[in-house]
Design an enzyme around this catalytic site. Structure first.
Site, PDB file in Angstrom:
ATOM      1  N   LYS A   1     -10.180 -55.193 -18.228  1.00 37.46           N
ATOM      2  CA  LYS A   1      -9.813 -55.995 -19.397  1.00 37.46           C
ATOM      3  C   LYS A   1      -9.126 -57.297 -18.971  1.00 37.46           C
ATOM      4  O   LYS A   1      -8.499 -57.356 -17.899  1.00 37.46           O
ATOM      5  CB  LYS A   1      -8.927 -55.194 -20.347  1.00 37.46           C
ATOM      6  CG  LYS A   1      -7.527 -54.963 -19.857  1.00 37.46           C
ATOM      7  CD  LYS A   1      -6.585 -54.647 -21.019  1.00 37.46           C
ATOM      8  CE  LYS A   1      -5.152 -54.802 -20.537  1.00 37.46           C
ATOM      9  NZ  LYS A   1      -4.168 -55.061 -21.524  1.00 37.46           N
TER      10      LYS A   1
ATOM     11  N   LYS B   1       0.377 -49.225 -13.994  1.00 39.02           N
ATOM     12  CA  LYS B   1       1.457 -50.163 -13.653  1.00 39.02           C
ATOM     13  C   LYS B   1       2.402 -49.586 -12.618  1.00 39.02           C
ATOM     14  O   LYS B   1       2.959 -50.321 -11.805  1.00 39.02           O
ATOM     15  CB  LYS B   1       2.207 -50.591 -14.913  1.00 39.02           C
ATOM     16  CG  LYS B   1       1.353 -51.481 -15.804  1.00 39.02           C
ATOM     17  CD  LYS B   1       2.160 -52.284 -16.784  1.00 39.02           C
ATOM     18  CE  LYS B   1       1.256 -53.319 -17.446  1.00 39.02           C
ATOM     19  NZ  LYS B   1       1.895 -54.067 -18.501  1.00 39.02           N
TER      20      LYS B   1
ATOM     21  N   LYS C   1      -2.914 -60.718 -18.554  1.00 35.93           N
ATOM     22  CA  LYS C   1      -2.111 -61.848 -18.079  1.00 35.93           C
ATOM     23  C   LYS C   1      -1.540 -61.626 -16.683  1.00 35.93           C
ATOM     24  O   LYS C   1      -1.152 -62.559 -16.021  1.00 35.93           O
ATOM     25  CB  LYS C   1      -0.995 -62.162 -19.064  1.00 35.93           C
ATOM     26  CG  LYS C   1       0.042 -61.055 -19.201  1.00 35.93           C
ATOM     27  CD  LYS C   1       1.113 -61.482 -20.165  1.00 35.93           C
ATOM     28  CE  LYS C   1       2.109 -60.377 -20.445  1.00 35.93           C
ATOM     29  NZ  LYS C   1       1.586 -59.181 -21.070  1.00 35.93           N
TER      30      LYS C   1
HETATM   31  N1  AQP Z   1      -8.194 -57.895 -22.953  1.00 35.26           N
HETATM   32  C1  AQP Z   1      -7.761 -57.597 -24.170  1.00 35.26           C
HETATM   33  N2  AQP Z   1      -8.656 -57.448 -25.179  1.00 35.26           N
HETATM   34  C2  AQP Z   1      -8.210 -57.163 -26.438  1.00 35.26           C
HETATM   35  N3  AQP Z   1      -6.896 -57.024 -26.767  1.00 35.26           N
HETATM   36  C3  AQP Z   1      -5.984 -57.161 -25.792  1.00 35.26           C
HETATM   37  N4  AQP Z   1      -4.631 -57.094 -25.775  1.00 35.26           N
HETATM   38  C4  AQP Z   1      -4.188 -57.331 -24.514  1.00 35.26           C
HETATM   39  N5  AQP Z   1      -5.229 -57.556 -23.687  1.00 35.26           N
HETATM   40  C5  AQP Z   1      -6.364 -57.459 -24.445  1.00 35.26           C
HETATM   41  C6  AQP Z   1      -3.788 -56.824 -26.944  1.00 35.26           C
HETATM   42  O1  AQP Z   1      -2.798 -57.835 -27.077  1.00 35.26           O
HETATM   43  C7  AQP Z   1      -1.611 -57.272 -27.628  1.00 35.26           C
HETATM   44  C8  AQP Z   1      -0.375 -57.651 -26.858  1.00 35.26           C
HETATM   45  O2  AQP Z   1      -0.460 -57.341 -25.499  1.00 35.26           O
HETATM   46  P1  AQP Z   1       0.791 -57.591 -24.512  1.00 35.26           P
HETATM   47  O3  AQP Z   1       0.690 -58.913 -23.869  1.00 35.26           O
HETATM   48  O4  AQP Z   1       2.067 -57.327 -25.175  1.00 35.26           O
HETATM   49  O5  AQP Z   1       0.604 -56.487 -23.468  1.00 35.26           O
HETATM   50  P2  AQP Z   1      -0.671 -56.030 -22.722  1.00 35.26           P
HETATM   51  O6  AQP Z   1      -1.551 -55.254 -23.599  1.00 35.26           O
HETATM   52  O7  AQP Z   1      -0.114 -55.284 -21.582  1.00 35.26           O
HETATM   53  O8  AQP Z   1      -1.384 -57.405 -22.327  1.00 35.26           O
HETATM   54  P3  AQP Z   1      -1.821 -57.840 -20.887  1.00 35.26           P
HETATM   55  O9  AQP Z   1      -2.245 -59.249 -20.892  1.00 35.26           O
HETATM   56  O10 AQP Z   1      -2.817 -56.887 -20.368  1.00 35.26           O
HETATM   57  O11 AQP Z   1      -0.482 -57.739 -20.093  1.00 35.26           O
HETATM   58  P4  AQP Z   1      -0.231 -57.069 -18.701  1.00 35.26           P
HETATM   59  O12 AQP Z   1      -0.980 -57.885 -17.728  1.00 35.26           O
HETATM   60  O13 AQP Z   1       1.263 -57.158 -18.544  1.00 35.26           O
HETATM   61  O14 AQP Z   1      -0.732 -55.664 -18.813  1.00 35.26           O
HETATM   62  C9  AQP Z   1      -1.830 -55.769 -27.699  1.00 35.26           C
HETATM   63  O15 AQP Z   1      -2.188 -55.447 -29.027  1.00 35.26           O
HETATM   64  C10 AQP Z   1      -2.978 -55.542 -26.779  1.00 35.26           C
HETATM   65  O16 AQP Z   1      -3.732 -54.409 -27.147  1.00 35.26           O
END
Ligand code: AQP
Length: 322
Positions: A191, A110, A194
Site C-alpha cells: 500500500k 511496524k 508515508k
Molecule cells: N494506501 C492507502 N490507501 C487507502 N487508504 C489509506 N490510508 C492510509 N494509507 C492508505 C488511510 O488513511 C487514513 C490515515 O492514515 P494514517 O496516516 O493516520 O496512518 P496509516 O494508515 O498508518 O498511513 P500510512 O501512510 O501508511 O502511515 P505509515 O507509513 O506510518 O504506516 C486511514 O484511514 C488509513 O486507512
C-alpha cells in the site's frame, strides 16, 4: 449518524490518505455528525521529531481544510488536547486481551522495524478504540488497512458492554470500493505509505514538477496495454484506479480511452492529478495560522464537552469517582 476518523500528523498526506479516508469525510459531513481528529498521540509510537510536531499538526489541519473539510459542518480537533482519549484508553485496556493486540498486522509489521518495541505500538489499537468510542461513534471512514483495528474496536466495545452494561454502539468501518487501497508507486503490491520513500507516494501538496516526475517513474509491468489486472499488472492497475477516481470515469472507460502505451497514459494521469490537486495547493496558501488555531480551539471545546459527558457515564459504570 455519529462519525469519527483521524489521521496522524507526521509525514505527508498522500493520495492514499485522501482517496481512502478524506474524500469520504467530505461526503459524510453533508449529512452526519462528524468529528475529524489529528491523532498526535498515535504519532508518538514511531520515530518523530518533537521540534517538528507542532508545525506538522498545523499543516495537517490546513490539509483537511484545503481538501474540503468544512469546520462549519465538522468538528476538527487535536487528540492530545482532549485528555479523555488517553484516560479512556487506559480503562479500555483493562478489557482488551493482549493476544488480540499481538496478532494485529500493523503491530507485527511496524514492530519489525523497531529495535526495541515500545508498548505504545502494541497498545495503539486500544487508543484508537478510545478515540472512536469516546464519542459513541457509529461509523468510521478508513482505508482497508485499518479494518482489522476497527474489528478490534468492536470487540472491545462488546466486552465493555457485557461487563459494565450497554454503553457503546459497535462502530462500523466505512471503506470505498476503489479508494480503500491505493498502492505504492514504486512497489505496487504494497500500500502507498508515508513511511516509505518519497518517490513511492504523491503528497497532496507536491509541486506539479514533483507529481509529474513521480508518476512518470512509477513502476509498471511488462507489456504496454492499459488493462486493469491486479494480479498480473499491479502497477498499471493502481494507476488506472487513481485515474478513475480523479476523473469519475469507470475503469473500463479509462482502459478504452488509452491505447497508446504506458508513457502516454502516465502523462495524462500526471496532468489530471496536477489539475485536481491545484485547488488544494491554492487554498492551503490562503489559510493563516490564526484561522487554523481558532478552528482548533472551537473543535477542542466541542470535543471536550462530549468526551466529558461520556467519561462521566463510563466512570459511574466502572465504580470510579468522577
Ligand atoms: N494506501 C492507502 N490507501 C487507502 N487508504 C489509506 N490510508 C492510509 N494509507 C492508505 C488511510 O488513511 C487514513 C490515515 O492514515 P494514517 O496516516 O493516520 O496512518 P496509516 O494508515 O498508518 O498511513 P500510512 O501512510 O501508511 O502511515 P505509515 O507509513 O506510518 O504506516 C486511514 O484511514 C488509513 O486507512
Amino acid at each position: 449518524m455519529k462519525v469519527f476518523s483521524g489521521i496522524q500528523p507526521t509525514g505527508s498526506l498522500h493520495l492514499g490518505n485522501y482517496l481512502g479516508a478524506i474524500k469520504q469525510w467530505i461526503e459524510l459531513q453533508e449529512e452526519h455528525d462528524c468529528l475529524f481528529c489529528i491523532v498526535d498521540l498515535h504519532a508518538l509510537t514511531s520515530d518523530y521529531n518533537p521540534e517538528e510536531l507542532p508545525e506538522s499538526i498545523v499543516n495537517k489541519v490546513a490539509a483537511y481544510l484545503a481538501a474540503g473539510v468544512n469546520p462549519q459542518q465538522s468538528t476538527i480537533f487535536v487528540q492530545s488536547q482532549v485528555k479523555e482519549h488517553a484516560e479512556l484508553a487506559w480503562l479500555l485496556s483493562t478489557v482488551t486481551p493482549v493476544g488480540e493486540l499481538e496478532r494485529m498486522t500493523q503491530y507485527k509489521k511496524k514492530s519489525k522495524k523497531q529495535k526495541s518495541v515500545n508498548a505504545g505500538l502494541l497498545n495503539y489499537p486500544v487508543l484508537m478504540a478510545a478515540d472512536i468510542l469516546l464519542y459513541k461513534s457509529e461509523l468510521v471512514p478508513v482505508g482497508e488497512d485499518q479494518q482489522q483495528h476497527l474489528e478490534l474496536t468492536r470487540t472491545i466495545a462488546r466486552k465493555f458492554n457485557n461487563k459494565f452494561g450497554n454503553t457503546f454502539p459497535e462502530p462500523e468501518a466505512k471503506t470505498t470500493e476503489q479508494g480503500a487501497r491505493i498502492m505504492s508507486l514504486q512497489e505496487p503490491t504494497n500500500k502507498m505509505s508515508k513511511s516509505d520513500g518519497e518517490e513511492s507516494y504523491v503528497s497532496l501538496f507536491d509541486s506539479p514538477e514533483e507529481i509529474k516526475e513521480k508518476i512518470m517513474s512509477a513502476q509498471t509491468d511488462s507489456g504496454r496495454e492499459i488493462k486493469y489486472d491486479e494480479k498480473e499488472k499491479p502497477g498499471i492497475s493502481n494507476l488506472i484506479n487513481i485515474y478513475s477516481l480523479f476523473s469519475d470515469k469507470e475503469v473500463s472507460q479509462v482502459e478504452q480511452e488509452f491505447n497508446g502505451g504506458y508513457q502516454e497514459f502516465k502523462k495524462a494521469l500526471a496532468e489530471l492529478v496536477i489539475q485536481e490537486l491545484e485547488p488544494f495547493r491554492q487554498k492551503k496558501d490562503e489559510l493563516s495560522k490564526n484561522q487554523i488555531n481558532e478552528i482548533l480551539e472551537e473543535g477542542r471545546k466541542e470535543a471536550e464537552q462530549r468526551a466529558q459527558d461520556t467519561m462521566k457515564e463510563i466512570k459511574e459504570k466502572m465504580g470510579l469517582p468522577y
